[in-house]
Design an enzyme around this catalytic site. Structure first.
Site, PDB file in Angstrom:
ATOM      1  N   TYR A   3       0.673  -1.196  -0.118  1.00 25.17           N
ATOM      2  CA  TYR A   3      -0.102   0.036  -0.165  1.00 25.17           C
ATOM      3  C   TYR A   3       0.861   0.968   0.058  1.00 25.17           C
ATOM      4  CZ  TYR A   3      -4.190  -2.792   0.225  1.00 25.17           C
ATOM      5  OH  TYR A   3      -4.874  -3.852   0.174  1.00 25.17           O
ATOM      6  N   GLN A  36     -15.719   2.447  -6.731  1.00 24.81           N
ATOM      7  CA  GLN A  36     -15.205   1.544  -6.276  1.00 24.81           C
ATOM      8  C   GLN A  36     -13.523   1.743  -6.421  1.00 24.81           C
ATOM      9  OE1 GLN A  36     -16.807  -2.631  -8.029  1.00 24.81           O
ATOM     10  NE2 GLN A  36     -16.821  -1.162  -9.705  1.00 24.81           N
ATOM     11  N   ASN A  37     -13.021   2.897  -6.723  1.00 27.17           N
ATOM     12  CA  ASN A  37     -11.972   3.212  -6.867  1.00 27.17           C
ATOM     13  C   ASN A  37     -11.342   3.494  -5.207  1.00 27.17           C
ATOM     14  OD1 ASN A  37     -11.865   3.009  -9.532  1.00 27.17           O
ATOM     15  ND2 ASN A  37     -11.941   4.895 -10.054  1.00 27.17           N
ATOM     16  N   VAL A  38     -10.127   3.049  -5.051  1.00 29.15           N
ATOM     17  CA  VAL A  38      -9.692   3.411  -3.842  1.00 29.15           C
ATOM     18  C   VAL A  38      -8.822   4.840  -3.837  1.00 29.15           C
ATOM     19  CG1 VAL A  38      -9.684   1.168  -2.911  1.00 29.15           C
ATOM     20  CG2 VAL A  38      -7.484   1.897  -4.106  1.00 29.15           C
ATOM     21  N   ASP A  39      -8.552   5.432  -4.860  1.00 23.85           N
ATOM     22  CA  ASP A  39      -7.955   6.499  -4.996  1.00 23.85           C
ATOM     23  C   ASP A  39      -8.498   7.823  -4.619  1.00 23.85           C
ATOM     24  OD1 ASP A  39      -9.404   7.801  -7.234  1.00 23.85           O
ATOM     25  OD2 ASP A  39      -8.686   6.308  -8.462  1.00 23.85           O
ATOM     26  N   HIS A  54     -14.920   0.602  -1.975  1.00 19.21           N
ATOM     27  CA  HIS A  54     -13.788  -0.371  -1.475  1.00 19.21           C
ATOM     28  C   HIS A  54     -12.617   0.116  -0.361  1.00 19.21           C
ATOM     29  CE1 HIS A  54     -14.884  -3.003  -5.373  1.00 19.21           C
ATOM     30  NE2 HIS A  54     -15.449  -3.168  -4.153  1.00 19.21           N
ATOM     31  N   GLY A 116     -17.802   3.156 -16.071  1.00 20.42           N
ATOM     32  CA  GLY A 116     -16.464   2.677 -16.274  1.00 20.42           C
ATOM     33  C   GLY A 116     -16.372   1.271 -15.501  1.00 20.42           C
ATOM     34  N   THR A 117     -17.667   0.423 -15.815  1.00 23.38           N
ATOM     35  CA  THR A 117     -17.457  -1.006 -15.174  1.00 23.38           C
ATOM     36  C   THR A 117     -18.008  -2.089 -15.933  1.00 23.38           C
ATOM     37  OG1 THR A 117     -18.371  -2.139 -13.397  1.00 23.38           O
ATOM     38  CG2 THR A 117     -19.944  -0.646 -13.974  1.00 23.38           C
ATOM     39  N   SER A 118     -17.394  -3.047 -15.957  1.00 15.19           N
ATOM     40  CA  SER A 118     -17.768  -4.138 -16.685  1.00 15.19           C
ATOM     41  C   SER A 118     -19.139  -4.838 -16.299  1.00 15.19           C
ATOM     42  CB  SER A 118     -16.861  -5.217 -16.800  1.00 15.19           C
ATOM     43  OG  SER A 118     -16.662  -5.744 -15.460  1.00 15.19           O
TER      44      SER A 118
END
Length: 175
Positions: A3, A36-39, A54, A116-118
């Protein structure tokens, strides 16, 4: 160390046009971003309401009291198994690990946008089902998945986020 390395990489990243355009939508709409991004790119772009499903890479939390969450600063991103909070409790990355629950989120919306997701991995796989009935849904992805049976009014914008969010803004302005 994994991390710490991701945090160092994140320091060199900047919000893209989609992040900035979503912030612009706040001028005309009450925008709630569920990512869902952790940034922290949405926050750096200036978005006001961001829920990280997430977790957040630039934060750590107490392993004893999970409600104690601590931001890391760009000049203080290194942590280890020996890192303690002000109470002496060990901390861990504020990341949702496998088998841990993601936070709940509100399902009220006048417009629902998925970007932006599948739609193949949970919790994103079921996102379209979270849209309130009668709310128009916009799905932005360069390679959009098939829309599942039983999902309402979906407008697909088959573009990357940097182009698709701008297209969404134009569609919303013309309504």
């Amino acid at each position: 160390s994994f991390y710490n390395g991701l945090r160092r990489q994140l320091l060199n990243k900047k919000p893209n046009a989609a992040h900035l355009d979503l912030k612009e939508l706040e001028k005309d709409f009450d925008v709630r971003i569920i990512t869902q991004n952790v940034d922290d790119l949405h926050e750096r772009a200036g978005s006001s309401h961001v829920l990280h499903l997430h977790g957040e890479l630039m934060k750590v939390r107490s392993m004893t009291h999970e409600e104690r969450v601590y931001p890391l600063s760009p000049d203080n991103i290194e942590t280890s198994v020996d890192t303690r909070d002000e109470y002496g409790d060990p901390v861990r990355p504020h990341i949702v690990f496998f088998q841990e629950a993601v936070p709940n989120f509100d399902q009220e919306a006048d417009i629902f946008v998925v970007i932006g997701t599948s739609l193949n991995v949970d919790p994103a796989a079921g996102l379209l089902f979270y849209a309130p009935k009668n709310a128009p849904i916009y799905y932005i992805d360069p390679r959009p998945a098939a829309i599942p049976e039983g999902v309402g009014n979906v407008t697909v914008i088959a573009e990357p986020a940097t182009v698709g969010v701008r297209e969404l803004i134009e569609k919303l302005k013309n309504q």
